[in-house]
Structure formats: structure tokens, C-alpha cells
Design a protein around this motif. Structure first.
Motif, mmCIF file in Angstrom:
data_model
loop_
_atom_site.group_PDB
_atom_site.id
_atom_site.type_symbol
_atom_site.label_atom_id
_atom_site.label_comp_id
_atom_site.label_asym_id
_atom_site.label_seq_id
_atom_site.Cartn_x
_atom_site.Cartn_y
_atom_site.Cartn_z
ATOM 1 N N TYR A 172 2.297 -1.077 -9.353
ATOM 2 C CA TYR A 172 2.574 -0.172 -8.242
ATOM 3 C C TYR A 172 2.743 1.244 -8.779
ATOM 4 C CZ TYR A 172 3.595 -4.362 -5.446
ATOM 5 O OH TYR A 172 3.522 -5.567 -4.777
ATOM 6 N N GLU A 173 1.977 2.187 -8.247
ATOM 7 C CA GLU A 173 2.064 3.574 -8.692
ATOM 8 C C GLU A 173 3.442 4.164 -8.402
ATOM 9 O OE1 GLU A 173 0.038 5.340 -10.481
ATOM 10 O OE2 GLU A 173 -1.503 3.765 -10.610
ATOM 11 N N ARG A 214 -1.927 -1.226 -6.899
ATOM 12 C CA ARG A 214 -3.298 -1.301 -7.402
ATOM 13 C C ARG A 214 -3.708 -2.766 -7.350
ATOM 14 N NH1 ARG A 214 -5.021 3.325 -10.003
ATOM 15 N NH2 ARG A 214 -7.028 2.255 -9.909
ATOM 16 N N TYR A 248 -8.221 -1.836 -15.940
ATOM 17 C CA TYR A 248 -7.421 -2.664 -15.020
ATOM 18 C C TYR A 248 -6.029 -2.947 -15.585
ATOM 19 C CZ TYR A 248 -12.164 -3.166 -13.397
ATOM 20 O OH TYR A 248 -13.442 -2.895 -12.977
ATOM 21 N N ARG A 263 0.832 -1.206 0.000
ATOM 22 C CA ARG A 263 0.000 0.000 0.000
ATOM 23 C C ARG A 263 0.866 1.256 0.000
ATOM 24 N NH1 ARG A 263 -4.880 0.063 4.082
ATOM 25 N NH2 ARG A 263 -5.327 1.859 2.740
ATOM 26 N N SER A 276 -2.166 -0.654 -16.699
ATOM 27 C CA SER A 276 -1.399 0.585 -16.693
ATOM 28 C C SER A 276 -0.091 0.361 -17.438
ATOM 29 C CB SER A 276 -1.107 1.014 -15.252
ATOM 30 O OG SER A 276 -0.138 2.047 -15.221
#
Length: 818
Positions: A459-460, A446, A482, A441, A484
Motif C-alpha cells: 500500500y502506497e 498496488r 513488482y 484503493r 517495493s
């Protein structure tokens, strides 16, 4: 079949609705004669879901298995009649689109139909009006017409099959209420009713929404939630006056408003899923006579709730203007069954041998399910893949009453929703998390969901890495969901540096005991008779040589093995067959796993341990107990992404410490956390199969491309004799690697594949291969040479692809073995 009377097993089926009658017919057709069907209500309409079913049979589904069930139901019911009246009206089906999103979804459904062998076509709004003249063409954008769908006369079909089964020796007893299930030594022995006891070697619960009630008597959990569903009939319509047939127009779906329509001579029947979920307690549903005494037509028919109906009625009148001049004449809320994932519950209970479930089955799939269950009972396996339906598929965390109620209610809401194949459930989440969840987190994971687990897909925190990439092709709106471009950056980091993957959700079994080696040798296809420290990729086969699952087996000690498995069904299969000197247990929830992969994996791990992690000291497909920092680990040198590295296992309490140790040491090497989206791309570039997606027990190892995991020269193993016969001829189909010709094109899976202009197979797995710069798709196809051209149908568009040699990436395995 394990029974004291194997030549003539005694079978008791609980429930004489469409499922019980269909199963009795299928069992007697296979030579079983001692069949007793018990029903608490009066026959032929005992008051369960069958008695009020509107009879819609739409065959097309994203599930190949459900489509096969429905196709057989259509085929069978079309051949049945009672007193000259057919049990099926093949009027066809018509699904309407009133939004652009729905029209796109219909194109995708047309692709499913082609993949699974159902006739269907996308039609214009004008053609929809021709097929259903009462609709307002101006609100319709187009439709999906399936001419072989239609209306089942459910009670009549049950009667027809009851008659056929009775002719072959089965008996049907109504007004018999089951009060208990007797058992001895873990096996079912009898069914007790208010009118006597019936001895049984097999008992099948086909009780519909009463399934949990029967299950409790047997000590068997039945994760099923009954819900009420609104159905109404209009008054006579002048536009339908003089109709001779009960129905002549296709059954109609207006899924944008959660509605369906069918004719009843000069009336229209309407069903709605638009209202709030109305869950029903199966233990509170009244028996037939009590329901009648309470002014209910039948136990499954609850009073109509006008307040729930009002919004849907306005939607009906908008689509069909003729309804503006009429009213609803009668309506009811009919009860039927939902499971947490919307699929049936089929199979023999592990808790009570000989006790079977055939539950949560709609009329649409009834005959097909009955055929599969009958094959399973008589022959030991069904002729089609049933892994999506097996009652063992749910995790313990998914079987609580509150979970079943919440997820079953959500399935009702989503019946007609446009659902993406990666779309996770919304609640209850989070349910299962790995020990690394807090760190994930912090890195902006995501999460999607699978098996109740929160699974990072990207992962952002890695977003800045995208700027250093070559441009990633833009995606269409559907494939961009869903997803990126960060996944491309994570894949690149894995190929060039090192990445940490959370592999905790992958199932882990421990097999121990003096007979462990002999047991696993018999149950699996590869040779496990190796020294401790060996890891082996192997297969679980059934007696027909079908791939039940694939396993990674590590021999950690002489009589201790760790097995990487796929689903709860693997645990069930092994437990059922384990001898007394072998213990099989699931250790997944008490352990965790990090995949450390990439060319710098050794640079990261070796300084953290005194154990030798060199190539010479720790070879590929080897395992050893070691310490990484302060953490004891079981390290396995495996790689499902095609790069150097290890799977590091430890207990759940030490998982966070393991993550932090690797993360801190990896900073100097540019370590990243990477998700399942990158993982799937990398594993497809290497051609690694995913069981349940790329191969099932419908496929044998040779055509699935995993024949290397079969050792025919070892002592007898399950499926060996079947493979001897299979190996005498060349496969007629193969799991085939395809590369899309257009570097910007993407497909997702289940799309039809055309060869020489005709449908020839379907895609299983697909993902963009960021290393290759092309989308990789695997498909079941006739045997084709490398370089052959095919077309994949994606939303109605034919996309060119070429058959490739595999593995597509690093064919000499130099990156893994260094």
C-alpha cells in the motif's frame, strides 16, 4: 477406475492426432486393450494441428511439469522410427539474444534447465555463428544452446505409435465424425458417430482445437481458444544447397522478434508470433472434405495473410542476410490451441464421469502428457505433479467464452515475451474484488492478480513508514519488479504493532451433513474428531501418500465444518468422494476474511466484542462465532505470519463494515493495511509451506516437513497404507530452509541449487526476511545438516547460502501463543 468392466475397460479416444495416438500407445503399454480411436479425417494426416506442426521441441520451461513432459517426448520419439526414418532429429536448440533483457532472460532459462535436468549452456555470439552460420553475428549478444532439443516428425511419430498400439489390440477408425456423447446417471456410456455407436467406459477428448465441440456434446465446458499462427517456407537458398539431411542445424529462436526458424533441406521454415492474434471459432472450422473443397490443404491450414507477415519478413532478413536475396515460396496460417494460462487441459470431468480431456497439448509435450494421462486413468494418479494442468483449475469467473477468448489471445501474444513470475495479466481486470476493494484503493494498494482476484501486494499509504526502517538492500532490476521497500515497512508493522490482511481470495468450503466428520476423517491425514470449536491443520493425500493439498479444518458444529482449501481441484476431489449424507459447497465468493495479526491484535479486537478473546478464553487453533462491533464473524485463532491474531470471516455484504470497524479502532494502535509481499516474507520466516509451490503430490509429508499433520493411529484414511511403507525408511530428500549469506542478495524461486559444485535441487519459495535481515529460500535438496553450505545459481551467478534450522523465527511460538 470406476467401470462395469474394470478388468477390461472400453476406451474411446476422439482424435487421432499426435495426442490421441500417443495416448493409445501409452494405454496399451499398460495392459488396456479395448481402445478405439475415432478420427473424422483421413489417416495418417487427418488435418488437425499435428498435420502441419513444424515439430519444434524445446524442453526448457519455467514449468517443471511442462519440462518433464518434453523430456519424455524427446526420449520416446528418439526411440521411434517408421520405414527406417527416425521420428526425431536431435539437432539441438539455439535461442538468441539481441537485447540485454533477453540475454538476462536466457541466463534465467539456463537456470530452469539446470533445475529440471536439461542440458544447456549460455554461449557467445561467436558460438551462435558457428552453430548457425547464416545469422548476422553483429546483431547477436549471445545465446542459449540446448543440445538435446530437436525436431519431431509429428505425423511420423503418430504413425509409429498408432502401429504399436494396433499391435496390442487398439483400433484406429478414420472418417468417423463424432455426432454425440451418450451418458447415463452422470457417466459416459457411448460415443455416437455418423458410422455407428461405440460403447465406452471412458471417453478421452484429444480433438485439439475441436475440443470445445466435443465438450459441448458431452455437456462439458472446455476453456480452449484456437488461434491461427503464421508459418512460411522460403525458396531454395544457395547457402543450403546439397543438404542431405532435412535439418542439421539447431532449431533457432529469435524471441526478441517473436520468430523461430528451422531447416527444410535447402529451404528455411519460419514461424511468427509477431502478428496480431487471429482467434478462430472452433465451431466454424470446416471438416476435412469441406476444407479441401474450399481450396484449403487441411482444416487447420488457413490462407496466409501477407499483410501480417511483412514486418516479420524484414526482421528475418535482418537476422539472416541470406534471406535478402530470396522470397517466401509458400505459407499458411496454422490453427492450434491456447488456454487462458497457456497450460494443457487434462483430467476427468466432474460434470460427466468417465469423460476425460487431453486438450491444448502441443507436439512438444505430447508423449509426456499421454504417459501422465495413461497413468492417471490406469493407476489413479500420474507419476508427476499435474496441478498446473488439471481442467478443474479455472474459477467459474475464468470460464466465460469472452474470458477464454481474451486470455487465450493474450497467451499467443506472450509466447516469447520475457515474463516476470509475479507479472499479472493486464485484462480483463478488475474481475474479482473483495468487499474491501474501495478502501484498498484509497490506501494506494498496488494490486497483482491471482485466480481472477485483485490482491494488494503493498500500500502506497505506508510509504512514509519506510523512512523509519533500517536501510533495505537495493535490488537488481529483475527482483525489483513488482516489489517495493514498503513491504518491509508493512512486515515491521506486523511484527511490532498490528496489521490488517485481506485473506478473502483464500478458498473456503463448507462441509455439512450427518456423515461429515467420518468423511473428512477418511479423506484427510490428521485427527478431526474434536469438539466443536477446534481448528486442525491437515493434509489431503492420494493413495500413494503424495500431498494433494493442505487444509485448515474448523469444526463449527457437530455436523458443520469450514475448510480452508487451495484450489478448485480440492472442491472437485472432495465432491467426487463425498457420500450421499455429506454436502460440500464452495462459500468463498459469498464470504470474506480479514487477518488481524500483530502483538497488538488483542488490544484492537477485544474492546470491539463482548466475547472473550483472551489467551485463556480463546486458545490457539480454536474457532468461535462472535460479534465484532455490529458484524457477526466466525473467528479463528490462526496465524500464517507468526504473530498473535485471528482470521475474521463474515458474509460479503458485511465485509466493508468489518474493515471500517477494525480500521477505526486500530488507529490508536498504529494499524496498517499490509499486502501479500509482506505476508510471503513473514510466512517464510516461520517456515509455513505453500501448497503447489513448496510441495505437491510428488512429495510425501515427511520429506515436505509436514509429518506433524499425520496421525497414523487413527482409523483408515486415504494414503495411510502408503505412508506406513514410506515411514519405514528415512527420506533421501527434504524441503530445506536456506539463508543467503549475503544480506543484500535475493532470489525469487525455481533457481538451481548446487551442492559440492554439482546441481542437486531447486528453490521453491523465496523472499527477503525483513526480520532476519537475510533472504529466505526453501529448496528441495538431498538431506543436509544445518550449517552446510550450498550455492544458488541466480542469472548465472553462484550465491552462497547456508542450510538453517527451522523455524527461523520464534521457534518456541511465544509470539503466537500469548
Amino acid at each position: 477406475m470406476s467401470s462395469t468392466t474394470e478388468s477390461r475397460p472400453r476406451v474411446v479416444i476422439v482424435g487421432a492426432g499426435i495426442m490421441g495416438c500417443s495416448l493409445a500407445d501409452e494405454l496399451t503399454a499398460r495392459g488396456w486393450r479395448d481402445i478405439t480411436v475415432l478420427e473424422q479425417g483421413p489417416l495418417p494426416a487427418p488435418g488437425g494441428s499435428t498435420s502441419h506442426a513444424p515439430g519444434l521441441v524445446f524442453q526448457t520451461s519455467p514449468s517443471k511439469t511442462l519440462t518433464a513432459f518434453a523430456r519424455y517426448t524427446v526420449e520416446k520419439f528418439n526411440s521411434l522410427a517408421v520405414d527406417g526414418v527416425s521420428c526425431f532429429d536431435q539437432v539441438g536448440g539455439l535461442e538468441l539474444a539481441t537485447t540485454a533483457e533477453r540475454l538476462a532472460d536466457l541466463h534465467r532459462r539456463a537456470g530452469y534447465a539446470t533445475s529440471w535436468g536439461v542440458r544447456g549452456e549460455i554461449v557467445s555470439a561467436a558460438r551462435c555463428k558457428e552453430l548457425w552460420p547464416l545469422i548476422d553475428e553483429s546483431v547477436v549478444l549471445g545465446g542459449f544452446h540446448t543440445p538435446d532439443d530437436g525436431l519431431a516428425r509429428a505425423v511420423l511419430a503418430a504413425r509409429a505409435q498408432q502401429a504399436r498400439a494396433t499391435e496390442k489390440g487398439a483400433r484406429f477408425l478414420d472418417r468417423h465424425t463424432v455426432t454425440g456423447i451418450e451418458r447415463e446417471n452422470g457417466r459416459v456410456t457411448a460415443v455416437v458417430t455418423d458410422r455407428g455407436t461405440f460403447l465406452a467406459d471412458h471417453v478421452v477428448s484429444a480433438a485439439g482445437f475441436w475440443g470445445p465441440v466435443i465438450g459441448r456434446m458431452a455437456g462439458v465446458d472446455v476453456p480452449l481458444q484456437p488461434l491461427a499462427h503464421q508459418y512460411a517456407r522460403t525458396k531454395r537458398l544457395p547457402e543450403l544447397a546439397g543438404a542431405r539431411a532435412e535439418a542439421s542445424k539447431p532449431i533457432l529462436r529469435h524471441q526478441d522478434r517473436d520468430l523461430y526458424f528451422r531447416e527444410h533441406h535447402d529451404r528455411v521454415g519460419i514461424g511468427s508470433y509477431a502478428h496480431k492474434p487471429l482467434p478462430v471459432d472452433p465451431f466454424a472450422i470446416l471438416p476435412y472434405d469441406e476444407a479441401r473443397a474450399n481450396d484449403m490443404e487441411m482444416p487447420s491450414s488457413f490462407p496466409f495473410t501477407d499483410e501480417d507477415w511483412a514486418p516479420s519478413w524484414e526482421d528475418c532478413r535482418e537476422l539472416i542476410p541470406a534471406l535478402r536475396d530470396t522470397e517466401i515460396e509458400e505459407g499458411f496460417n496454422g490453427v492450434f490451441s491456447f488456454t487462458p494460462d497457456g497450460m494443457p487441459l487434462l483430467g476427468e470431468s466432474r460434470q460427466l464421469r468417465g469423460f476425460w480431456l487431453a486438450e491444448a497439448v502441443w507436439v512438444t509435450h505430447s508423449a509426456g502428457v499421454a504417459k501422465a494421462v495413461a497413468e492417471w486413468m490406469v493407476d489413479g494418479r500420474a507419476s508427476i505433479d499435474l496441478h498446473e494442468c488439471e481442467l478443474t483449475r479455472f474459477e467459474e469467473a475464468q470460464r466465460s467464452p469472452s474470458y477464454v477468448r481474451e486470455r487465450g489471445s493474450r497467451q499467443f501474444v506472450e509466447v516469447y515475451d520475457v515474463l516476470h513470475p509475479l507479472q499479472p495479466m493486464e485484462q480483463p481486470r478488475p474481475l474479482r474484488v473483495s468487499p474491501f476493494y474501495a478502501r484498498q484503493r484509497e490506501l494506494g494498494a498496488r494490486f497483482l492478480e491471482g485466480g481472477g482476484w485483485e490482491r494488494p501486494h503493498w500500500y502506497e499509504a505506508n510509504a512514509p513508514l519506510v523512512d523509519a526502517l533500517a536501510p533495505v538492500p537495493e535490488r537488481d532490476a529483475w527482483s525489483a519488479r513488482y516489489w517495493s521497500p514498503i513491504a518491509a515497512a508493512e512486515a515491521k508493522a506486523t511484527r511490532e504493532r498490528v496489521a490488517l490482511y485481506d485473506m478473502t481470495p483464500l478458498r473456503r468450503l463448507e462441509v455439512t451433513g450427518p456423515g461429515a466428520l467420518g468423511f473428512l476423517q477418511h479423506m484427510t491425514s490428521n485427527n478431526l474428531r474434536k469438539k466443536p470449536g477446534a481448528v486442525t491443520y491437515t493434509l489431503l493425500l492420494d493413495e500413494a501418500g503424495g500431498v494433494r493439498s493442505d487444509l485448515t479444518v474448523a469444526r463449527l458444529a457437530v455436523d458443520r465444518f469450514q475448510v480452508g482449501a487451495n484450489s478448485p481441484a480440492d472442491l472437485d476431489w472432495l465432491t467426487r468422494h463425498a457420500p450421499d449424507d455429506v454436502h460440500v459447497r464452495d462459500i468463498t465468493s459469498g464470504t470474506c476474511c480479514i487477518g488481524v495479526w500483530g502483538p497488538l491484535a488483542r488490544d484492537l479486537v477485544q474492546p470491539l466484542t463482548r466475547d472473550d478473546f483472551s489467551h485463556e478464553g480463546f486458545g490457539y487453533f480454536r474457532a468461535k462465532e462472535a460479534h465484532v462491533g455490529h458484524v457477526p464473524v466466525t473467528a479463528m485463532r490462526l496465524s500464517y505470519v507468526g504473530e498473535l491474531g485471528w482470521e475474521l470471516y463474515t458474509s460479503a455484504d458485511l465485509g466493508l463494515r468489518l474493515w471500517d470497524t477494525l480500521w477505526e479502532a486500530g488507529r490508536e494502535h498504529g494499524v496498517v493495511a499490509a499486502g501479500r509481499s509482506a505476508f510471503n516474507s513473514l510466512r517464510l520466516e516461520k517456515g509455513y509451506r505453500a501448497w503447489g509451490v513448496d510441495m505437491t503430490d510428488e512429495h510425501n509429508p515427511y520429506e515436505a516437513g509436514v509429518g506433524f499433520a499425520v496421525r497414523m493411529d487413527k482409523d483408515g484414511f486415504v494414503g495411510q497404507e502408503a505412508l506406513r511403507e514410506i515411514s519405514r525408511s528415512e527420506p533421501t530428500r527434504r524441503l530445506t530452509p536456506l539463508l543467503l549469506d549475503d544480506p543484500a542478495a535475493v532470489v525469487l524461486g525455481k533457481e538451481p541449487v548446487h551442492v559440492d559444485g554439482a546441481p542437486a535441487g531447486y528453490v521453491t519459495s523465496a523472499s527477503y526476511g525483513y526480520t532476519l535481515g537475510r533472504c529466505v529460500a526453501y529448496a528441495w535438496l538431498p538431506v543436509l545438516p544445518a550449517g552446510a553450505g550450498v550455492h544458488i545459481e541466480y542469472f548465472g551467478e553462484k550465491i552462497r547460502a547456508t542450510v538453517a534450522d527451522e523455524p527461523l523465527f520464534d521457534p518456541k511460538m511465544t509470539r503466537i501463543r500469548r
